[in-house]
Write a protein that holds these residues in place. Structure first.
Motif, PDB file in Angstrom:
ATOM      1  N   VAL A 277       0.891  -1.108  -0.025  1.00  0.00           N
ATOM      2  CA  VAL A 277       0.003   0.081  -0.128  1.00  0.00           C
ATOM      3  C   VAL A 277       0.722   1.445   0.075  1.00  0.00           C
ATOM      4  O   VAL A 277       0.562   2.312  -0.655  1.00  0.00           O
ATOM      5  CB  VAL A 277      -0.971  -0.140   1.046  1.00  0.00           C
ATOM      6  CG1 VAL A 277      -1.895   1.251   1.199  1.00  0.00           C
ATOM      7  CG2 VAL A 277      -2.006  -1.419   1.079  1.00  0.00           C
ATOM      8  N   ILE A 278       1.937   1.217   0.831  1.00  0.00           N
ATOM      9  CA  ILE A 278       2.824   2.477   0.860  1.00  0.00           C
ATOM     10  C   ILE A 278       3.310   2.524  -0.333  1.00  0.00           C
ATOM     11  O   ILE A 278       3.675   3.826  -0.962  1.00  0.00           O
ATOM     12  CB  ILE A 278       3.660   2.140   2.193  1.00  0.00           C
ATOM     13  CG1 ILE A 278       2.934   2.206   3.414  1.00  0.00           C
ATOM     14  CG2 ILE A 278       4.873   3.430   2.092  1.00  0.00           C
ATOM     15  CD1 ILE A 278       3.856   1.293   4.554  1.00  0.00           C
ATOM     16  N   LYS A 279       3.990   1.720  -0.843  1.00  0.00           N
ATOM     17  CA  LYS A 279       4.529   1.845  -2.013  1.00  0.00           C
ATOM     18  C   LYS A 279       3.820   2.195  -3.162  1.00  0.00           C
ATOM     19  O   LYS A 279       4.229   3.281  -4.280  1.00  0.00           O
ATOM     20  CB  LYS A 279       5.188   0.326  -2.559  1.00  0.00           C
ATOM     21  CG  LYS A 279       6.284  -0.401  -1.870  1.00  0.00           C
ATOM     22  CD  LYS A 279       6.711  -1.475  -2.374  1.00  0.00           C
ATOM     23  CE  LYS A 279       7.783  -2.237  -1.392  1.00  0.00           C
ATOM     24  NZ  LYS A 279       8.257  -3.597  -1.726  1.00  0.00           N
ATOM     25  N   GLN A 280       2.504   1.879  -3.411  1.00  0.00           N
ATOM     26  CA  GLN A 280       1.749   2.491  -4.314  1.00  0.00           C
ATOM     27  C   GLN A 280       1.511   3.829  -4.215  1.00  0.00           C
ATOM     28  O   GLN A 280       1.329   4.766  -5.063  1.00  0.00           O
ATOM     29  CB  GLN A 280       0.337   1.657  -4.450  1.00  0.00           C
ATOM     30  CG  GLN A 280       0.508   0.173  -5.039  1.00  0.00           C
ATOM     31  CD  GLN A 280       0.762   0.238  -6.527  1.00  0.00           C
ATOM     32  OE1 GLN A 280       1.354   0.907  -7.165  1.00  0.00           O
ATOM     33  NE2 GLN A 280       0.780  -0.931  -7.097  1.00  0.00           N
ATOM     34  N   LEU A 281       1.345   4.266  -2.880  1.00  0.00           N
ATOM     35  CA  LEU A 281       1.269   5.790  -2.434  1.00  0.00           C
ATOM     36  C   LEU A 281       2.449   6.475  -3.020  1.00  0.00           C
ATOM     37  O   LEU A 281       2.279   7.523  -3.332  1.00  0.00           O
ATOM     38  CB  LEU A 281       0.800   6.022  -1.079  1.00  0.00           C
ATOM     39  CG  LEU A 281      -0.594   5.165  -0.734  1.00  0.00           C
ATOM     40  CD1 LEU A 281      -0.906   5.395   0.796  1.00  0.00           C
ATOM     41  CD2 LEU A 281      -1.789   5.971  -1.515  1.00  0.00           C
ATOM     42  N   LEU A 282       3.474   6.058  -2.515  1.00  0.00           N
ATOM     43  CA  LEU A 282       4.882   6.581  -2.895  1.00  0.00           C
ATOM     44  C   LEU A 282       4.917   6.969  -4.653  1.00  0.00           C
ATOM     45  O   LEU A 282       5.464   7.721  -5.118  1.00  0.00           O
ATOM     46  CB  LEU A 282       5.862   5.692  -2.564  1.00  0.00           C
ATOM     47  CG  LEU A 282       6.209   5.975  -1.152  1.00  0.00           C
ATOM     48  CD1 LEU A 282       7.038   4.867  -0.337  1.00  0.00           C
ATOM     49  CD2 LEU A 282       6.746   7.163  -0.716  1.00  0.00           C
ATOM     50  N   ALA A 283       4.339   5.772  -5.202  1.00  0.00           N
ATOM     51  CA  ALA A 283       4.433   5.714  -6.812  1.00  0.00           C
ATOM     52  C   ALA A 283       3.326   6.880  -7.335  1.00  0.00           C
ATOM     53  O   ALA A 283       3.372   7.419  -8.214  1.00  0.00           O
ATOM     54  CB  ALA A 283       3.974   4.557  -7.190  1.00  0.00           C
TER      55      ALA A 283
END
Length: 341
Positions: free
Chosen positions: A262-268
């Motif tokens: 989830v965090i990675k997709q938000l960072l993306a």
């Protein structure tokens, strides 16, 4: 921590959306998902092909019983066989409308309806209008025109995406999202062009049935029904590449199995993240566990809101944009190595 986010003009209490699946197919399931922190739900899709398959089965039965392929006895009256097709469609739409209405009455989070668009049908407009009337907060068109269709050109199939997006957005006032596949010749430009059609969101990407072979029975069987954590890579790359290059919000889907994903997709650069497979495996309570993980990570880095880090690792904001391109393949795998045979 403030986990609220805006997606397609809807205010979500968390960035995690329960994606369209069997887990969102009843009011009770929708209620449990909301209670455990889902920011929104996308109801199980209404499938036009399900109606077609049911209709085809009925035709076979009618031919056996009545002989005439065009007419049959329905409720004591001699009626065109096409009438039953109409009845099936109306019954399926009625059931789906009841699901929308019941879900809306049970929860306060946004409830989105979903239409699975496997082939072009004028029924979609009728579905869209009726689902808006039922109270759906948004509409997701799960679009995929199979590349196994050899009778139509790539240009013809791609044109359908724009035709449908235009027709549906003009027919309803609720926000419309397109859930698409990565199977386009020019994926980046295609996503960008679709974002300019009046839609409010694009979901990257939908997931399909993949066949496998049973070597004992010599039959085709389903494989990899659920996504795996490694499936995250494809959507992560394209969310990061397209962030700030589109005129709508982006949602990430497929391969999201934990808080880190989830965090990675938000960072993306994603405004929301859809989950499904992890809910099948872990149940609705797992949403709360993922949100706790997001909060813990934000606390450790002193982020107060999602906007504090959203898109921080997108291609546009990257110090090394080429890291998202194929050229990086040479860096890791292009060097000469000693090989012993």
């Amino acid at each position: 921590m403030d986990l609220t986010t805006s997606y397609m003009g809807m205010e979500l209490t968390s960035p995690i959306i329960a994606g369209s699946s069997g887990m969102t197919g009843s009011m009770d399931q929708v209620k449990r998902l909301a209670e455990n922190g889902a920011g929104a739900v996308v109801l199980k899709s209404i499938f036009e092909e399900e109606v077609m398959n049911e209709y085809a089965d009925f035709i076979k039965t009618a031919r056996v019983q009545y002989g005439d392929p065009q007419y049959f006895d329905y409720d004591g009256q001699r009626s065109p066989i096409e009438y039953y097709d109409y009845v099936l469609r109306e019954e399926n739409l009625k059931k789906y409308i009841e699901l929308v209405e019941a879900s809306k009455a049970a929860v306060t989070i946004p409830v989105m309806a979903s239409i699975n668009c496997f082939f072009y049908s004028v029924e979609w407009l009728s579905y869209a209008v009726n689902l808006e009337k039922a109270g759906a907060d948004g509409l997701e068109l799960n679009m995929f025109f199979p590349p196994t269709d050899f009778e139509h050109s790539r240009e013809e199939k791609e044109a359908l995406y724009f035709k449908i997006a235009k027709q549906v957005t003009q027919a309803v006032s609720i926000p419309v999202a397109l859930k698409i596949s990565p199977y386009f010749t020019d994926l980046g430009p295609m996503i960008q062009r679709l974002s300019k059609t009046g839609i409010k969101g694009i979901v990257l990407f939908n997931r399909f049935f993949s066949p496998d072979f049973d070597l004992d029975k010599l039959e085709v069987k389903p494989s990899f029904v659920f996504s795996t954590p490694s499936d995250l890579a494809l959507s992560l790359r394209w969310v990061a590449v397209m962030a700030n290059k589109v005129d709508c919000h982006l949602a990430a889907s497929t391969g999201v199995h934990d808080a880190a994903a989830v965090i990675k997709q938000l960072l993306a650069g994603a405004h929301a993240v859809q989950v499904a497979s992890c809910l099948y495996k872990n149940g609705p309570k797992y949403i709360r566990e993922m949100l706790d993980g997001v909060e813990a990570w934000m606390t450790g880095r002193r982020y107060r809101t999602l906007s504090d880090f959203r898109g921080k690792l997108s291609q546009e904001r990257s110090a090394d944009p080429a890291v998202y391109e194929r050229a990086q393949f040479m860096r890791y795998f292009g060097g000469k190595k000693n090989v012993t045979l």
